[in-house]
Design a protein around this motif. Sequence first.
Motif, PDB file in Angstrom:
ATOM      1  N   ARG A  62       9.375  10.846   0.119  1.00  0.00           N
ATOM      2  CA  ARG A  62       9.227  12.192  -0.701  1.00  0.00           C
ATOM      3  C   ARG A  62       7.832  12.783  -0.104  1.00  0.00           C
ATOM      4  O   ARG A  62       8.392  13.909   0.741  1.00  0.00           O
ATOM      5  CB  ARG A  62       8.763  11.901  -2.276  1.00  0.00           C
ATOM      6  N   GLU A  63       6.532  12.310  -0.129  1.00  0.00           N
ATOM      7  CA  GLU A  63       5.633  12.860   0.531  1.00  0.00           C
ATOM      8  C   GLU A  63       5.619  12.610   1.932  1.00  0.00           C
ATOM      9  O   GLU A  63       5.487  13.303   2.990  1.00  0.00           O
ATOM     10  CB  GLU A  63       4.380  13.024  -0.087  1.00  0.00           C
ATOM     11  N   LEU A  64       5.858  11.522   2.299  1.00  0.00           N
ATOM     12  CA  LEU A  64       6.073  10.905   3.679  1.00  0.00           C
ATOM     13  C   LEU A  64       7.486  10.477   4.145  1.00  0.00           C
ATOM     14  O   LEU A  64       8.368  10.182   3.444  1.00  0.00           O
ATOM     15  CB  LEU A  64       5.045   9.660   3.872  1.00  0.00           C
ATOM     16  N   SER A  65       7.644  10.784   5.450  1.00  0.00           N
ATOM     17  CA  SER A  65       8.751  10.297   6.242  1.00  0.00           C
ATOM     18  C   SER A  65       8.715   8.784   6.468  1.00  0.00           C
ATOM     19  O   SER A  65       7.656   8.293   6.326  1.00  0.00           O
ATOM     20  CB  SER A  65       9.007  11.215   7.685  1.00  0.00           C
ATOM     21  N   VAL A  66       9.981   8.362   6.978  1.00  0.00           N
ATOM     22  CA  VAL A  66       9.930   6.954   7.342  1.00  0.00           C
ATOM     23  C   VAL A  66       8.917   6.817   8.542  1.00  0.00           C
ATOM     24  O   VAL A  66       8.033   5.615   8.681  1.00  0.00           O
ATOM     25  CB  VAL A  66      11.184   6.492   7.938  1.00  0.00           C
ATOM     26  N   GLU A  67       8.680   7.710   9.327  1.00  0.00           N
ATOM     27  CA  GLU A  67       8.018   7.498  10.598  1.00  0.00           C
ATOM     28  C   GLU A  67       6.405   7.730  10.385  1.00  0.00           C
ATOM     29  O   GLU A  67       5.636   6.996  10.980  1.00  0.00           O
ATOM     30  CB  GLU A  67       8.265   8.675  11.660  1.00  0.00           C
ATOM     31  N   GLN A  68       6.102   8.454   9.327  1.00  0.00           N
ATOM     32  CA  GLN A  68       4.679   8.592   8.648  1.00  0.00           C
ATOM     33  C   GLN A  68       4.487   7.352   7.963  1.00  0.00           C
ATOM     34  O   GLN A  68       3.507   6.733   8.210  1.00  0.00           O
ATOM     35  CB  GLN A  68       4.574   9.697   7.634  1.00  0.00           C
ATOM     36  N   GLY A  69       5.528   6.682   7.370  1.00  0.00           N
ATOM     37  CA  GLY A  69       5.311   5.286   6.579  1.00  0.00           C
ATOM     38  C   GLY A  69       4.924   4.298   7.675  1.00  0.00           C
ATOM     39  O   GLY A  69       3.968   3.492   7.487  1.00  0.00           O
ATOM     40  N   TYR A  70       5.807   4.391   8.862  1.00  0.00           N
ATOM     41  CA  TYR A  70       5.483   3.405   9.934  1.00  0.00           C
ATOM     42  C   TYR A  70       4.163   3.549  10.415  1.00  0.00           C
ATOM     43  O   TYR A  70       3.569   2.395  10.539  1.00  0.00           O
ATOM     44  CB  TYR A  70       6.636   3.545  11.020  1.00  0.00           C
TER      45      TYR A  70
END
Length: 160
Positions: A62-70
Amino acid sequence: MARIEQKLQDLGLSLPPPARLPPGMVLPFPWVRLVGRRALISGHGPTASDGGLALPLGKVGRELSVEQGYEAARLTGLGILASLQRALGDLDRVTAWVRVFGMVNAAAGFNRMPAVINGFSDLILDLYGPEAGAHARSAVGLAELPFDIPVEIEAEVDFE
């Protein structure tokens, strides 16, 4: 210079200072508990270079992409390494990463938790190699995490 510290420097990475807690918050447990030759690492979130919570905050998907989560998982790994260094004195003392439990603050319907927690696992494997760095792992999605952090990770390592 120690081997792991040199690898961190070669990767252009630095370990953060101890986590700064929100005003009035007290944690009744240690970040790292040493039991025999095992270090039990309490849940850490992504730490900024000043010891505060790394941004952005929120739910992955939602607020973060998979890449930001990574990247949040990678920053969490640096915070864990910093805590381990304070507890052990030298990251080269770690002989094996045993177990990792990765939690993702997941938006409804998000199911790519393993891709997020890979940010942590990839860092550990880069630093410790396939023998000492290999670890058993879970990557789960949760409805909420403390302070709306996107990732929380706990781990166990063996050391000498």
